[in-house]
Design a protein around this motif. Structure first.
Motif, mmCIF file in Angstrom:
data_model
loop_
_atom_site.group_PDB
_atom_site.id
_atom_site.type_symbol
_atom_site.label_atom_id
_atom_site.label_comp_id
_atom_site.label_asym_id
_atom_site.label_seq_id
_atom_site.Cartn_x
_atom_site.Cartn_y
_atom_site.Cartn_z
ATOM 1 N N ALA A 1 0.874 -1.162 0.000
ATOM 2 C CA ALA A 1 0.000 0.000 0.000
ATOM 3 C C ALA A 1 0.905 1.202 0.000
ATOM 4 C CB ALA A 1 -0.885 -0.020 1.240
ATOM 5 N N VAL A 2 1.061 1.796 -1.140
ATOM 6 C CA VAL A 2 1.986 2.914 -1.244
ATOM 7 C C VAL A 2 1.383 4.123 -0.547
ATOM 8 C CG1 VAL A 2 3.251 4.409 -2.818
ATOM 9 C CG2 VAL A 2 2.851 2.026 -3.421
ATOM 10 N N ALA A 3 2.107 4.639 0.378
ATOM 11 C CA ALA A 3 1.621 5.793 1.126
ATOM 12 C C ALA A 3 1.538 7.005 0.210
ATOM 13 C CB ALA A 3 2.546 6.087 2.290
ATOM 14 N N ALA A 4 0.594 7.854 0.502
ATOM 15 C CA ALA A 4 0.415 9.046 -0.330
ATOM 16 C C ALA A 4 1.530 10.065 -0.090
ATOM 17 C CB ALA A 4 -0.934 9.688 -0.026
ATOM 18 N N SER A 5 2.229 9.879 1.003
ATOM 19 C CA SER A 5 3.175 10.915 1.424
ATOM 20 C C SER A 5 4.576 10.662 0.900
ATOM 21 C CB SER A 5 3.210 10.971 2.941
ATOM 22 O OG SER A 5 3.645 9.729 3.452
ATOM 23 N N HIS B 1 5.896 17.216 13.552
ATOM 24 C CA HIS B 1 4.482 16.853 13.561
ATOM 25 C C HIS B 1 4.200 15.687 14.498
ATOM 26 C CE1 HIS B 1 5.091 19.327 9.975
ATOM 27 N NE2 HIS B 1 3.808 19.622 10.054
ATOM 28 N N HIS B 2 5.211 15.262 15.202
ATOM 29 C CA HIS B 2 5.109 14.280 16.288
ATOM 30 C C HIS B 2 4.663 12.893 15.854
ATOM 31 C CE1 HIS B 2 6.188 17.364 19.120
ATOM 32 N NE2 HIS B 2 5.270 18.154 18.575
ATOM 33 N N GLY B 3 4.785 12.626 14.562
ATOM 34 C CA GLY B 3 4.549 11.260 14.104
ATOM 35 C C GLY B 3 5.804 10.427 14.298
ATOM 36 N N PHE C 1 8.961 18.417 8.943
ATOM 37 C CA PHE C 1 8.964 19.053 7.627
ATOM 38 C C PHE C 1 8.365 20.446 7.716
ATOM 39 C CE2 PHE C 1 4.452 18.587 6.661
ATOM 40 C CZ PHE C 1 4.078 17.444 7.368
ATOM 41 N N GLN C 2 8.596 21.205 6.656
ATOM 42 C CA GLN C 2 8.035 22.536 6.500
ATOM 43 C C GLN C 2 7.111 22.511 5.292
ATOM 44 O OE1 GLN C 2 10.782 25.674 5.164
ATOM 45 N NE2 GLN C 2 9.826 27.111 6.557
ATOM 46 N N GLY C 3 6.022 23.247 5.362
ATOM 47 C CA GLY C 3 5.129 23.337 4.217
ATOM 48 C C GLY C 3 4.096 22.222 4.214
ATOM 49 N N PRO C 4 3.385 22.091 3.081
ATOM 50 C CA PRO C 4 2.294 21.105 3.010
ATOM 51 C C PRO C 4 2.817 19.670 3.041
ATOM 52 C CG PRO C 4 2.661 22.119 0.863
ATOM 53 C CD PRO C 4 3.537 22.850 1.839
ATOM 54 N N ALA C 5 2.059 18.769 3.667
ATOM 55 C CA ALA C 5 2.476 17.381 3.802
ATOM 56 C C ALA C 5 2.632 16.705 2.444
ATOM 57 C CB ALA C 5 1.460 16.609 4.657
ATOM 58 N N GLU D 1 12.012 18.817 3.671
ATOM 59 C CA GLU D 1 12.496 17.969 4.765
ATOM 60 C C GLU D 1 13.920 18.341 5.151
ATOM 61 O OE1 GLU D 1 11.783 14.146 2.916
ATOM 62 O OE2 GLU D 1 9.846 13.993 3.942
ATOM 63 N N ALA D 2 14.532 17.485 5.976
ATOM 64 C CA ALA D 2 15.841 17.763 6.575
ATOM 65 C C ALA D 2 16.852 18.330 5.580
ATOM 66 C CB ALA D 2 16.389 16.492 7.220
ATOM 67 N N VAL D 3 16.919 17.735 4.381
ATOM 68 C CA VAL D 3 17.904 18.206 3.402
ATOM 69 C C VAL D 3 17.242 18.990 2.271
ATOM 70 C CG1 VAL D 3 19.651 17.489 1.726
ATOM 71 C CG2 VAL D 3 19.564 16.395 3.975
ATOM 72 N N THR D 4 16.043 18.633 1.863
ATOM 73 C CA THR D 4 15.407 19.388 0.771
ATOM 74 C C THR D 4 15.097 20.824 1.192
ATOM 75 O OG1 THR D 4 13.267 18.399 1.335
ATOM 76 C CG2 THR D 4 14.472 17.422 -0.501
#
Ligand SMILES: *[C@@H]1O[C@H](CO)[C@@H](O)[C@H](O)[C@H]1NC(C)=O
Length: 327
Positions: free
Chosen positions: A12-16, A38-40, A260-264, A269-272
């Motif tokens: 099940a490929v995650a949408a994220s 986001h505490h996940g 992360f920053q911005g929309p999910a 992320e850390a490097v992007t």
């Protein structure tokens, strides 16, 4: 009738899915970068990184990536690193920034490697095929599956919108033998049947100016002479930059609820979040000041096992809220 004993791997490929994007590769973010927790779940504990080589690669090309992965967990103050170069920190010191996101952030070691030189799923791959290839590495909760595609393999969105991606999928393999552990879980468990995977493409033939910058003239934006690649392979040295980027993202935002920053759907992320920065003084089109090897002319900023050199991207440091460069 005896039951069929078939181990099914259900994906099940995650949408994220999060990607390393070519269009931003040479743009330096001017705005202050703040990644939100986001505490996940994050990846914590020991993980083996298993590799699937899709298409033809030489042993020397595979060794570039294998040595990079071995270097992630090599002792930070190793004798070989110290003697090889006094002017660059170790790859392990670069990875250590991930432990500032979480004290137990994953320790990655090189696992097994699988070769698929004859392109068993064909020359054109969708994101679903990438997940299917990752599943061939028998992914489990202590592993990250990495698929690397050869320069002649076409992947949906490659070069157009991204140079690679990380995502997650669930596998039912092993679920029968594993206790039905709750998500959130005790230390040392990684969430039942859920695994992270990464895909990176060798861009040498299709878009080195987009996915192997700064080792190739950028396809657009400010122009500067390309740097000499530290392992003398523009495509594979570019793969290392993107793999480093995506592994850091996979560990600090594995399932879309981490840092992360911005929309999910399109997280930085850390490097992007630090794209385009490799050394001090970076600005759009200029990767920053870097040590140069006198003999080869190659630019690098990290030393790994056996004295091997790499150019690794800046990573956002949660303690300082800055994009942290090694040199
Ligand atoms: C990870 O592996 C290292 C080296 O084998 C070991 O010292 C450490 O305790 C392990 N950590 C966890 C969380 O299992």
């Amino acid at each position: 009738m005896a039951p069929h004993l078939v181990v099914l791997v259900l994906l099940a490929v995650a949408a994220s899915a999060a990607a390393a994007t070519p269009r931003q590769l040479f743009l330096v973010s001017q705005a202050p970068v703040t990644l939100t927790n986001h505490h996940g779940q994050l990846l914590t504990g020991n993980y083996s990184v298993n590799l699937l080589w899709y298409g033809r690669f030489t042993p020397a090309q595979r060794a570039v990536v294998a040595d990079f992965l071995l270097s992630l967990s090599a002792p930070v103050a190793s004798a070989s690193a110290a003697s090889a170069s006094a002017s660059a920190p170790s790859v392990a010191a670069w990875w250590a920034t991930t432990s500032r996101y979480h004290p137990g952030a994953a320790r990655l070691t090189l696992g097994r490697q699988v070769l698929d030189p004859s392109l068993s799923l064909g020359r054109r791959l969708s994101e679903t095929s990438l997940a299917a290839l990752a599943a061939r590495l028998s992914p489990h909760r202590g592993s990250v599956a990495v698929v690397i595609t050869a320069p002649d393999v076409l992947v949906d969105g490659f070069c157009l919108s991204h140079c690679g991606l990380h995502a997650s999928a669930t596998s039912s393999a092993g679920a029968a033998s594993a206790p039905a552990a709750a998500h959130g879980s005790a230390p040392g468990t990684h969430g039942r049947g859920r695994f992270a995977y990464v895909w990176v493409g060798d861009s040498a033939e299709q878009c080195p100016g987009e996915c192997a910058w700064p080792f190739h003239q950028p396809a657009y934006g400010p122009q500067a002479p390309p740097l000499v690649a530290p392992n003398a392979d523009v495509g594979m040295d570019g793969v290392v930059i993107n793999l480093a980027t995506l592994l850091a993202g996979a560990v600090t935002n594995p399932y879309g609820g981490g840092f992360f920053q911005g929309p999910a759907e399109a997280p930085l992320e850390a490097v992007t979040a630090c794209t385009g920065v490799f050394g001090a003084g970076a600005y759009p089109g200029y990767p920053g000041q870097l040590p140069v090897d006198a003999a080869s002319g190659a630019s690098y900023n990290a030393v790994g096992v056996a004295g091997r050199r790499f150019l690794l991207p800046a990573m956002w440091d949660p303690k300082t809220s800055q994009c942290s460069t090694l040199v």
